[in-house]
Design a protein around this motif. Sequence first.
Motif, PDB file in Angstrom:
ATOM      1  N   ALA A  64     -74.797 -35.230 -79.306  1.00  0.00           N
ATOM      2  CA  ALA A  64     -73.858 -36.222 -78.793  1.00  0.00           C
ATOM      3  C   ALA A  64     -74.154 -36.560 -77.333  1.00  0.00           C
ATOM      4  O   ALA A  64     -74.020 -37.713 -76.910  1.00  0.00           O
ATOM      5  N   LEU A  65     -74.563 -35.553 -76.560  1.00  0.00           N
ATOM      6  CA  LEU A  65     -74.881 -35.774 -75.147  1.00  0.00           C
ATOM      7  C   LEU A  65     -76.229 -36.463 -74.961  1.00  0.00           C
ATOM      8  O   LEU A  65     -76.429 -37.192 -73.984  1.00  0.00           O
ATOM      9  N   HIS A  66     -77.149 -36.223 -75.907  1.00  0.00           N
ATOM     10  CA  HIS A  66     -78.504 -36.780 -75.800  1.00  0.00           C
ATOM     11  C   HIS A  66     -78.881 -37.408 -77.152  1.00  0.00           C
ATOM     12  O   HIS A  66     -79.665 -36.849 -77.913  1.00  0.00           O
ATOM     13  N   PRO A  67     -78.317 -38.560 -77.466  1.00  0.00           N
ATOM     14  CA  PRO A  67     -78.502 -39.169 -78.800  1.00  0.00           C
ATOM     15  C   PRO A  67     -79.967 -39.386 -79.157  1.00  0.00           C
ATOM     16  O   PRO A  67     -80.765 -39.803 -78.306  1.00  0.00           O
ATOM     17  N   ASP A  68     -80.282 -39.093 -80.423  1.00  0.00           N
ATOM     18  CA  ASP A  68     -81.613 -39.329 -80.985  1.00  0.00           C
ATOM     19  C   ASP A  68     -82.712 -38.567 -80.258  1.00  0.00           C
ATOM     20  O   ASP A  68     -83.874 -38.972 -80.265  1.00  0.00           O
ATOM     21  N   ARG A  69     -82.349 -37.426 -79.658  1.00  0.00           N
ATOM     22  CA  ARG A  69     -83.362 -36.631 -78.948  1.00  0.00           C
ATOM     23  C   ARG A  69     -83.334 -35.154 -79.322  1.00  0.00           C
ATOM     24  O   ARG A  69     -84.158 -34.391 -78.819  1.00  0.00           O
ATOM     25  N   HIS A 111     -81.121 -27.814 -70.744  1.00  0.00           N
ATOM     26  CA  HIS A 111     -81.709 -27.961 -69.420  1.00  0.00           C
ATOM     27  C   HIS A 111     -82.843 -28.982 -69.429  1.00  0.00           C
ATOM     28  O   HIS A 111     -82.918 -29.859 -68.560  1.00  0.00           O
ATOM     29  N   ALA A 112     -83.736 -28.886 -70.425  1.00  0.00           N
ATOM     30  CA  ALA A 112     -84.864 -29.810 -70.488  1.00  0.00           C
ATOM     31  C   ALA A 112     -84.413 -31.232 -70.783  1.00  0.00           C
ATOM     32  O   ALA A 112     -84.982 -32.198 -70.250  1.00  0.00           O
ATOM     33  N   ALA A 113     -83.394 -31.381 -71.608  1.00  0.00           N
ATOM     34  CA  ALA A 113     -82.901 -32.720 -71.927  1.00  0.00           C
ATOM     35  C   ALA A 113     -82.354 -33.414 -70.686  1.00  0.00           C
ATOM     36  O   ALA A 113     -82.473 -34.635 -70.537  1.00  0.00           O
TER      37      ALA A 113
END
Length: 322
Positions: A98-103, A64-66
Amino acid sequence: MMAVPLSVLEVAMVQTDANPVDTLRDTTEFAQKVEALGYRRLWYAEHHHSPAIGAFPPVVLIAHAAASTSSLRLGSGGVLAPNHAPIMLAEQFGTLAALHPDRIDLGIGRGPGTLHEPTARALRRGAGPITDDEYRADVAATLEYLVDEVALGTLPEPWLLVSSPAGAALAAALGLPAAFAHHIRPDNTTAAIDTYRTQFQPSRWCPGPRVLLCVETVCAGTQREADWLAGPMNVVKAALLQGRGDLSFPTPAEAAEHPFTDEERQALAGFRAHQAYGTPGEVGQRLSELVKATGAEELMLVTPVYRLEDRLRSYELVALSS
């Protein structure tokens, strides 16, 4: 100026005059504000069966936060190995990465996340407490599944949560960055960090020792106000000293009237001496002292105060003075 990056641990305290839905709604604003303040990462802790802390799965809060932030790293601090199959952790956090790379960070811890024995057994499907060998095997299996079976591209950054020299030795043997729970067991910090740095073995995850130190931090305009804001968590801590996790998170006014025993006051004062409370100048000095004493490459601040506004103000004051 603070010499290291600052991050945030969110434990989602549920106010006595609110409900868990209100706390969940607050998490969106909280994530967006700490991102705007320049904090590096925001982690969520796994808890169960506590009226004071929301039982919100970290993986859901992270997703949710991402989706409502753009640069903040999101992770678990931690997701608890005894409660989850390693392959499920790998799939969940691999998908997030995969949905939010490098996070995305995958912080793994050992505790059950509850003092309520029936809940702990339910989380483990009736099994008893996890052994040292089982914990090591679960962490290793999670890492292996991330690489060998999930393989969706960018991987989450794995961390091991550490509160003892034994946990530090495991992080060192696996070559993982380590997040030290100074906000829970500060008496173990020095020995645990020494063990970690001495025994560290380089890995694909981390070429050298990497220390994140989590510190309970309450910052306000005056020392008196900081003490007032810290009151509710003192009540919860006093109950935990008795092995009780059934207390609600009181208001500051209720906490000010709480009848602490002399033993509890002494224990709370001893804990407080290791953390960071006070004005921006006082908090900044204390955090700098901890960095110097431990060699931490990053600080993570946990601020369990009653109102969202006061919690955010504490983080703002620290960020503006760093």
